[in-house]
Design a protein around this motif. Structure first.
Motif, mmCIF file in Angstrom:
data_model
loop_
_atom_site.group_PDB
_atom_site.id
_atom_site.type_symbol
_atom_site.label_atom_id
_atom_site.label_comp_id
_atom_site.label_asym_id
_atom_site.label_seq_id
_atom_site.Cartn_x
_atom_site.Cartn_y
_atom_site.Cartn_z
ATOM 1 N N CYS A 168 0.826 -1.214 0.000
ATOM 2 C CA CYS A 168 0.000 0.000 0.000
ATOM 3 C C CYS A 168 0.860 1.264 0.000
ATOM 4 O O CYS A 168 0.530 2.257 -0.671
ATOM 5 N N ILE A 169 1.962 1.242 0.735
ATOM 6 C CA ILE A 169 2.858 2.407 0.742
ATOM 7 C C ILE A 169 3.438 2.637 -0.648
ATOM 8 O O ILE A 169 3.466 3.776 -1.148
ATOM 9 N N ASP A 170 3.888 1.562 -1.294
ATOM 10 C CA ASP A 170 4.465 1.700 -2.636
ATOM 11 C C ASP A 170 3.406 2.151 -3.644
ATOM 12 O O ASP A 170 3.667 3.006 -4.500
ATOM 13 N N TRP A 171 2.197 1.587 -3.565
ATOM 14 C CA TRP A 171 1.123 1.951 -4.492
ATOM 15 C C TRP A 171 0.760 3.429 -4.363
ATOM 16 O O TRP A 171 0.672 4.150 -5.371
ATOM 17 N N ASN A 172 0.545 3.884 -3.160
ATOM 18 C CA ASN A 172 0.172 5.283 -2.957
ATOM 19 C C ASN A 172 1.324 6.233 -3.270
ATOM 20 O O ASN A 172 1.078 7.353 -3.738
ATOM 21 N N GLY A 192 1.330 6.620 -7.024
ATOM 22 C CA GLY A 192 0.243 7.521 -7.424
ATOM 23 C C GLY A 192 0.541 8.964 -7.065
ATOM 24 O O GLY A 192 0.239 9.888 -7.843
ATOM 25 N N TYR A 193 1.146 9.178 -5.915
ATOM 26 C CA TYR A 193 1.505 10.541 -5.516
ATOM 27 C C TYR A 193 2.522 11.146 -6.475
ATOM 28 O O TYR A 193 2.372 12.312 -6.897
ATOM 29 N N GLN A 194 3.551 10.365 -6.827
ATOM 30 C CA GLN A 194 4.562 10.886 -7.753
ATOM 31 C C GLN A 194 3.961 11.161 -9.129
ATOM 32 O O GLN A 194 4.327 12.144 -9.807
ATOM 33 N N ARG A 195 3.023 10.319 -9.550
ATOM 34 C CA ARG A 195 2.389 10.492 -10.871
ATOM 35 C C ARG A 195 1.594 11.792 -10.931
ATOM 36 O O ARG A 195 1.798 12.615 -11.843
ATOM 37 N N PHE A 196 0.728 12.002 -9.957
ATOM 38 C CA PHE A 196 -0.114 13.204 -9.992
ATOM 39 C C PHE A 196 0.658 14.448 -9.577
ATOM 40 O O PHE A 196 0.278 15.567 -9.950
ATOM 41 N N ARG A 240 -4.605 18.197 -8.174
ATOM 42 C CA ARG A 240 -3.974 18.477 -6.892
ATOM 43 C C ARG A 240 -4.653 17.717 -5.758
ATOM 44 O O ARG A 240 -3.996 17.207 -4.852
ATOM 45 N N ASN A 241 -5.979 17.608 -5.802
ATOM 46 C CA ASN A 241 -6.696 16.840 -4.785
ATOM 47 C C ASN A 241 -6.320 15.357 -4.835
ATOM 48 O O ASN A 241 -6.154 14.711 -3.790
ATOM 49 N N LEU A 242 -6.177 14.830 -6.052
ATOM 50 C CA LEU A 242 -5.740 13.436 -6.180
ATOM 51 C C LEU A 242 -4.332 13.247 -5.621
ATOM 52 O O LEU A 242 -4.041 12.260 -4.938
ATOM 53 N N ARG A 243 -3.457 14.194 -5.911
ATOM 54 C CA ARG A 243 -2.098 14.125 -5.379
ATOM 55 C C ARG A 243 -2.095 14.130 -3.852
ATOM 56 O O ARG A 243 -1.407 13.330 -3.206
ATOM 57 N N ASN A 244 -2.895 14.992 -3.264
ATOM 58 C CA ASN A 244 -2.950 15.080 -1.803
ATOM 59 C C ASN A 244 -3.554 13.826 -1.179
ATOM 60 O O ASN A 244 -3.144 13.395 -0.093
ATOM 61 N N ASN A 245 -4.542 13.232 -1.854
ATOM 62 C CA ASN A 245 -5.143 12.001 -1.336
ATOM 63 C C ASN A 245 -4.142 10.856 -1.320
ATOM 64 O O ASN A 245 -4.061 10.091 -0.343
ATOM 65 N N TYR A 246 -3.377 10.713 -2.397
ATOM 66 C CA TYR A 246 -2.367 9.659 -2.445
ATOM 67 C C TYR A 246 -1.297 9.880 -1.373
ATOM 68 O O TYR A 246 -0.835 8.926 -0.738
ATOM 69 N N ARG A 247 -0.897 11.122 -1.173
ATOM 70 C CA ARG A 247 0.104 11.398 -0.153
ATOM 71 C C ARG A 247 -0.443 11.113 1.248
ATOM 72 O O ARG A 247 0.254 10.537 2.099
ATOM 73 N N ARG A 248 -1.703 11.474 1.486
ATOM 74 C CA ARG A 248 -2.309 11.214 2.789
ATOM 75 C C ARG A 248 -2.422 9.711 3.041
ATOM 76 O O ARG A 248 -2.124 9.232 4.156
ATOM 77 N N ASN A 249 -2.828 8.955 2.058
ATOM 78 C CA ASN A 249 -2.939 7.506 2.220
ATOM 79 C C ASN A 249 -1.570 6.861 2.438
ATOM 80 O O ASN A 249 -1.431 5.918 3.234
#
Length: 389
Positions: free
Chosen positions: A269-273, A276-280, A315-324
């Motif tokens: 889960c850490i790697d997946w999120n 996603g964070y780096q992508r967005f 930006r919201n997607l980026r923040n969600n991935y970082r929070r997760n």
């Protein structure tokens, strides 16, 4: 006037009590609390000085081996006659008969200072093994394991460094390409495929290196036998070294899949999120730069989505991935602490006595104590009260 035979009987009983050995006390079990009440009068100041001298003599005898005692060493020749008398029969019997070769081997086998000492605990050995690979094997005198340790760790580290030199240029080329445009092209796909294969091999070599390194730290803890270590201490130490090792040591094998599975899920889960964070994050950076300087992009937005989504949405997607991602890291830390607590408590419960044997026993006691005024031992009568629970 007492009968003559009665006087003789009393005198014989008194002589028997005077010669009764102190070892006649009843044995005490390891789980028995003893409270002894001795009926004796307080000693004088001279008795206190003699008691202090007796403590010094105990320390002297404890520092000598049985061979030194039998060889009539210089330290023993310096003792006064009343010093020997001060040591009661229990201490003399313990010294003359209690020291065996095994006992001598357990008492201060070697003493080489702070870095390599026989008084070093298991925790310190493991910490030094973490900083100095192979220290635990050297401390445990298992030198044959050192070639295996240095061989696996050194080979894995060398392969990782070699593969990392291949991965770095590919990563720089990929970043340089995607920093200006995320449009999918055959060249970008081929570059990304080579970079993924190189990164997979790099992570595999790093995993082998870390696994070998952690294994030998745990081996140092398992093989530690210099001092007495409780199963609770060893299980807790192993759980701190590697998740699940404490459960294996406690033979609670059914818990291992939950611990290992939980950590594997959290790592995924850490790697997946994080991906996603780096992508967005990159897509938002490109879209924000396009909105701030549209004249630099005559062909329109160069982000992955070609402007189909607004900057606020990305930006919201980026923040969600970082929070997760951050939440999964916190959960992993909590799971690590939880499995340490579980190993510690489980080790305690392994030795927990659930017997229904609750009893109290009161028995007479005959002991001998040295009386300075009489220059000898005299019997002291009392009782033993033992509680079993």
């Amino acid at each position: 006037m007492a009968h003559p035979r009665l006087r003789y009987l009393v005198a014989a009983l008194a002589a028997l009590l005077l010669w009764l050995p102190a070892t006649a006390q009843l044995p005490r079990g390891p789980r028995t609390l003893v409270r002894a009440g001795l009926m004796d009068k307080p000693d004088t100041l001279k008795a206190e000085r003699d008691s202090l001298r007796a403590m010094q003599l105990y320390a002297l005898f404890d520092s000598l081996s049985r061979e030194d005692y039998l060889a009539d060493s210089m330290a023993l020749r310096s003792l006064r006659t009343d010093d020997i008398v001060t040591l009661d029969s229990i201490a003399r019997a313990r010294f003359l008969l209690g020291y065996t070769a095994a006992d001598t081997a357990k008492r201060h086998v070697f003493k080489k200072g702070w870095f390599m000492s026989d008084s070093m605990g298991i925790s310190k050995v493991c910490w030094l093994s973490t900083v100095i690979p192979g220290y635990g094997q050297i401390y445990n005198k298992q030198y044959w394991k050192l070639p295996i340790l240095y061989g696996t760790v050194g080979t894995g580290l060398a392969l990782f460094i070699h593969e990392n030199k291949t991965f770095k240029p590919l990563k720089r080329e990929y970043d340089a390409y995607t920093n200006t445009s995320l449009s999918r092209t055959p060249e970008l796909d081929a570059l990304q495929a080579r970079m993924i294969r190189s990164n997979t091999r790099r992570q595999l070599y790093l995993g082998i290196t870390l696994a070998s390194y952690i294994y030998f730290i745990g081996d140092a803890a398992v093989c530690y036998s210099t001092n007495e270590v409780s199963s609770v201490k060893k299980a807790t130490t192993l759980a701190c070294i590697f998740p699940g090792a404490g459960q294996i040591y406690n033979k609670s094998y059914w818990k291992v899949p939950f611990v290992v599975g939980g950590f594997a899920s959290m790592i995924y889960c850490i790697d997946w999120n994080n991906r996603g964070y780096q992508r967005f994050k990159k897509a938002y950076a490109l879209l924000a730069d396009y909105e701030a300087h549209p004249d630099k992009y005559p062909d329109g937005p160069t982000d992955e989505f070609k402007g189909r989504y607004s900057a606020d949405f990305i930006r919201n997607l980026r923040n969600n991935y970082r929070r997760n991602r951050d939440l999964c890291i916190i959960i992993s830390g909590a799971l690590y602490i939880l499995q340490i607590i579980d190993a510690h408590v489980d080790a305690h419960l392994k030795d927990y006595d659930i017997s229904d044997d609750l009893s109290m026993n009161l028995e007479p006691l005959v002991d001998y104590t040295y009386v300075p005024t009489l220059q000898g031992n005299r019997p002291v009568f009392g009782f033993n009260m033992s509680l079993k629970f």
